[in-house]
Scaffold this motif. Sequence first.
Motif, PDB file in Angstrom:
ATOM      1  N   LEU A  70      -2.748  -7.336  -4.355  1.00 47.75           N
ATOM      2  CA  LEU A  70      -1.833  -8.110  -4.849  1.00 47.75           C
ATOM      3  C   LEU A  70      -1.158  -9.247  -4.314  1.00 47.75           C
ATOM      4  CD1 LEU A  70      -0.294  -4.840  -6.374  1.00 47.75           C
ATOM      5  CD2 LEU A  70      -1.552  -6.546  -7.783  1.00 47.75           C
ATOM      6  N   ARG A  71      -0.945 -10.276  -4.846  1.00 44.50           N
ATOM      7  CA  ARG A  71      -0.260 -11.135  -4.651  1.00 44.50           C
ATOM      8  C   ARG A  71       0.918 -11.798  -5.757  1.00 44.50           C
ATOM      9  NH1 ARG A  71      -5.608 -11.963  -4.601  1.00 44.50           N
ATOM     10  NH2 ARG A  71      -5.482 -13.493  -6.434  1.00 44.50           N
ATOM     11  N   VAL A  81       5.317  -9.876  -2.064  1.00 42.10           N
ATOM     12  CA  VAL A  81       4.563  -8.914  -1.456  1.00 42.10           C
ATOM     13  C   VAL A  81       4.908  -9.029   0.169  1.00 42.10           C
ATOM     14  CG1 VAL A  81       2.345  -7.694  -0.742  1.00 42.10           C
ATOM     15  CG2 VAL A  81       2.873  -8.771  -3.033  1.00 42.10           C
ATOM     16  N   ILE A  82       5.283  -7.930   0.715  1.00 37.27           N
ATOM     17  CA  ILE A  82       5.189  -7.862   2.190  1.00 37.27           C
ATOM     18  C   ILE A  82       4.187  -7.276   2.867  1.00 37.27           C
ATOM     19  CG2 ILE A  82       6.842  -7.366   4.402  1.00 37.27           C
ATOM     20  CD1 ILE A  82       9.163  -7.770   2.773  1.00 37.27           C
ATOM     21  N   GLY A  83       3.342  -8.017   3.792  1.00 41.21           N
ATOM     22  CA  GLY A  83       1.994  -6.941   4.156  1.00 41.21           C
ATOM     23  C   GLY A  83       0.985  -7.067   3.113  1.00 41.21           C
ATOM     24  N   ASN A  84       0.184  -5.968   3.314  1.00 40.21           N
ATOM     25  CA  ASN A  84      -0.798  -5.790   2.253  1.00 40.21           C
ATOM     26  C   ASN A  84      -0.630  -4.692   1.198  1.00 40.21           C
ATOM     27  OD1 ASN A  84      -2.455  -7.999   3.168  1.00 40.21           O
ATOM     28  ND2 ASN A  84      -3.087  -6.644   4.958  1.00 40.21           N
ATOM     29  N   ALA A 100       5.706  -3.711   1.458  1.00 42.11           N
ATOM     30  CA  ALA A 100       6.432  -3.549   0.376  1.00 42.11           C
ATOM     31  C   ALA A 100       6.265  -4.332  -0.749  1.00 42.11           C
ATOM     32  CB  ALA A 100       7.918  -3.939   0.669  1.00 42.11           C
ATOM     33  N   ILE A 101       6.631  -4.200  -2.133  1.00 39.97           N
ATOM     34  CA  ILE A 101       6.416  -5.248  -3.115  1.00 39.97           C
ATOM     35  C   ILE A 101       7.450  -5.234  -4.024  1.00 39.97           C
ATOM     36  CG2 ILE A 101       5.275  -3.324  -4.458  1.00 39.97           C
ATOM     37  CD1 ILE A 101       3.521  -5.118  -5.782  1.00 39.97           C
ATOM     38  N   THR A 102       7.687  -6.412  -4.641  1.00 41.97           N
ATOM     39  CA  THR A 102       8.815  -6.488  -5.522  1.00 41.97           C
ATOM     40  C   THR A 102       8.231  -6.970  -7.028  1.00 41.97           C
ATOM     41  OG1 THR A 102      10.584  -6.856  -3.683  1.00 41.97           O
ATOM     42  CG2 THR A 102      10.955  -7.783  -6.010  1.00 41.97           C
TER      43      THR A 102
END
Length: 129
Positions: free
Chosen positions: A51-52, A36-39, A70-72
């Motif tokens: 989310l973590r 996760v980048i940012g929140n 962003a999220i992966t």
Amino acid sequence: MIKNRKLIFAGVMFFLLITPNVLFAVNNNLYVVYSVIGNVYKINGNSISNLRPRMQVESSTMVMIPKGSAITIIDRTGGKMYSMAKIGTSDVGSLIQSVVTPKSLSKQYLGYLIKQLFNKDTEKLVHPN
């Protein structure tokens, strides 16, 4: 007679152990948050939580991605990695469908990523480009 009973018992146990997992995977895919980048937030009714990495989400999980975040996530069953930065609120399934080119992962690399995610010694994960 005893061999037939053992064979039938083994078949029934196999069916009972495998069928729920297959049915669940077909109905609602499970994914693992890789980075996760940012929140990025998970929305569950009126509650909102961050989310973590290492958290599991389903295709029906609602997420909110603010600007600059962003999220992966990794699809363990499909062997794909999805990186998303689309601003807004949507369910994971819709976000995944909007990814034009997901990264296909070899079984070996997927195993490495999962091992890295759940290794307690791994503190910091790198967000893939």
